[in-house]
Design an enzyme around this catalytic site. Structure first.
Site, mmCIF file in Angstrom:
data_model
loop_
_atom_site.group_PDB
_atom_site.id
_atom_site.type_symbol
_atom_site.label_atom_id
_atom_site.label_comp_id
_atom_site.label_asym_id
_atom_site.label_seq_id
_atom_site.Cartn_x
_atom_site.Cartn_y
_atom_site.Cartn_z
ATOM 1 N N ARG A 1 8.411 3.087 98.447
ATOM 2 C CA ARG A 1 9.024 1.927 97.365
ATOM 3 C C ARG A 1 9.330 2.318 96.021
ATOM 4 O O ARG A 1 10.122 1.328 95.656
ATOM 5 C CB ARG A 1 7.216 1.086 97.496
ATOM 6 N N LYS B 1 13.582 1.276 89.784
ATOM 7 C CA LYS B 1 13.560 0.761 90.720
ATOM 8 C C LYS B 1 13.040 -0.736 90.246
ATOM 9 O O LYS B 1 14.109 -2.459 90.148
ATOM 10 C CB LYS B 1 12.707 0.106 91.214
ATOM 11 N N ASN B 2 12.117 -0.971 88.705
ATOM 12 C CA ASN B 2 12.038 -2.381 88.165
ATOM 13 C C ASN B 2 12.863 -3.058 87.489
ATOM 14 O O ASN B 2 13.376 -4.413 86.517
ATOM 15 C CB ASN B 2 10.884 -2.054 87.669
ATOM 16 N N ASP C 1 2.270 1.423 85.128
ATOM 17 C CA ASP C 1 2.655 2.610 85.726
ATOM 18 C C ASP C 1 2.618 3.167 85.083
ATOM 19 O O ASP C 1 2.899 4.707 86.341
ATOM 20 C CB ASP C 1 3.955 1.967 85.687
ATOM 21 N N ARG D 1 -3.010 -10.731 90.096
ATOM 22 C CA ARG D 1 -1.294 -11.179 89.568
ATOM 23 C C ARG D 1 -1.224 -12.129 90.098
ATOM 24 O O ARG D 1 -0.262 -13.305 90.947
ATOM 25 C CB ARG D 1 -0.454 -10.074 90.401
ATOM 26 N N CYS E 1 -3.258 -8.929 96.392
ATOM 27 C CA CYS E 1 -2.320 -7.394 95.908
ATOM 28 C C CYS E 1 -2.906 -6.411 94.959
ATOM 29 O O CYS E 1 -4.463 -6.943 94.798
ATOM 30 C CB CYS E 1 -1.710 -6.903 94.849
#
Ligand code: EPU
Length: 419
Positions: free
Chosen positions: A399, A22-23, A307, A122, A117
């Site tokens: 997501r 994803k990233n 993460d 952030r 967030c």
């Protein structure tokens, strides 16, 4: 709101294929704004964040075509509106990644500031300061970043702190700047390296990605790319390894890359897992052993990734012994802790640290997902818990985890989505 119901206590075992990261896909989609002919991206995971990025590009007049289940073509020759509205940016912070490419390609950008967030404040000050260093005129007004530059000019930029999307944004902007840009204290994440490879495939001159100094020699224009294949998702990989480990099962991941998750594999071995890696596969088995609790501190790559913190917290919760978990990247990334406590975990928050005392078992409960990785942590805890867990607000997980129920079912989990 949709929920996941999980009946825990089943040993997971089997093989699954890992999706594209994803990233990496998100910055690559943003980078396709730079190309003067179409790009074709492969191994794109079907995720909510990817749909949001596609929608964002489409609102700018860019042609976005789904070519196959995991293939997307982007044609930015028709770009007409260099504008990222609040309505889309608020649903996905990674939208900020269009700032650099828009500015470099069209000479202007209007991008909403991402709002608050769940995991921390952030800010995006390093993105904005970096664009200024490249010669852009930037105003931040009424919740929007307005940036303008007829021609960006290469610069030496020392980043105050390590930022992944900040590094990516500046790297993309600098590809079309006049002269050389040096990014010092750059993020070293594999997702930065993959983006650099994609930019180079478009004709950019980026070197040093993966180290803390990245050099970008500006070029006049970039072209399209045929069939760029995105790297494996290292966080998805780590999450499924824990799914097997936390249930005392065994798993083989295919289409992954063990080199991307060294810190995670070391911690799993320290916990007692047997791990065998191939070029693109990872096998894990607990071989009937109870896991040992493992302490760790999150930090930028190649150290332990933030993460994966929530997933390891769940894993430690039922391991043998005491672990100290420290979070140094985000100031509020322990939202899963109270939920795990509701399932019987013995966790004590002390500032940026959690003291985990492993318990013999977790029990199913009704819990609430608060962000993407926290949701993954709760899913893992639920897989190991005795009885039924209902995880509310599960939209967070969509997501970042492609077909999570199917993959877990394939491994033998009892899981279902409820309206
Ligand atoms: N920071 C600043 N100013 C900036 C930018 C960052 O102070 O201008 C701070 C942040 O507040 C944070 C730290 O620097 O405390 C590091 O944040 P970073 O910028 O590296 O995070 P990011 O680029 O916004 C990406 C991933 C995150 C991942 C972090 C850290 C994407 C789209 N997102 O975020 O992924 O946690 O790097 O590795 O690449 C996720 O996938 O669940 C996720 C949150």
């Amino acid at each position: 709101m949709e929920k996941l119901r999980i009946e825990g206590g089943k040993k997971l075992s089997g093989r699954i294929r890992i999706s594209g990261a994803k990233n990496t896909v998100l910055p690559i989609l943003a980078a396709s704004l730079l190309a003067e002919s179409p790009v074709s991206i492969h191994r794109v995971p079907q995720l909510q964040d990817v749909s949001t990025m596609m929608k964002l590009l489409a609102t700018m007049g860019v042609g976005v075509v789904i070519e196959s289940a995991n293939g997307i073509a982007v044609d930015a020759t028709t770009i007409s509106e260099p504008f990222a509205p609040y309505e889309l940016v608020k649903t996905m912070r990674a939208s900020i990644l269009v700032l650099g490419p828009l500015l470099a390609r069209t000479g202007e950008a209007k991008v909403s500031l991402p709002g608050g967030c769940a995991i921390g404040a952030r800010p995006v000050n390093l993105h904005v300061d970096g664009m200024r260093a490249l010669g852009a005129e930037v105003k931040v007004e009424e919740g929007y970043i307005y940036a303008k530059a007829k021609q960006l000019i290469g610069a030496h930029i020392l980043l105050d702190s390590i930022t992944v999307t900040g590094t990516q944004n500046l790297m993309m902007a600098a590809t079309l700047a006049k002269g050389k840009t040096t990014l010092e204290n750059a993020a070293r994440e594999p997702e930065v390296v993959d983006l650099a490879n994609f930019l180079n495939a478009m004709g950019a001159k980026v070197s040093g990605a993966g180290s803390s100094i990245i050099e970008i020699e500006g070029v006049p224009s970039l072209h399209g790319v045929d069939e760029y294949k995105v790297i494996a998702d290292r966080i998805e990989s780590g999450t499924y390894l824990i799914a097997a480990a936390i249930t005392g099962g065994e798993i083989e991941l295919l289409d992954t890359d063990p080199k991307l998750l060294e810190a995670v594999l070391l911690k799993l071995e320290e916990a007692g897992a047997k791990i065998i890696t191939g070029d693109s596969s990872i096998y894990l088995s607990m071989e009937g052993r109870r896991a040992q609790a493992v302490s760790f501190t999150t930090a930028p790559h190649p150290a332990f990734p933030t993460d994966m913190q929530a997933q390891f917290m769940a894993f430690n919760s039922i391991a043998d012994g005491v672990a100290i978990v420290s979070e140094t990247i985000f100031e509020n990334r322990f939202m899963h802790v109270p939920e795990l406590i509701r399932m019987g975990a013995d966790l004590q928050i002390d500032g940026h640290t959690v003291i985990v005392k492993g318990v013999d078992k977790l029990t199913g409960a009704k819990v609430m997902a608060t962000d993407l990785r926290a949701s993954a942590g709760l899913v893992l805890a639920a897989l190991a818990a005795e009885g039924e867990t209902i995880i509310d607000r599960i939209y967070h997980i969509d997501r970042g985890y492609e077909t999570i129920e199917e993959k877990l079912m394939q491994l033998g989990a009892d899981i279902e989505r409820q309206p």
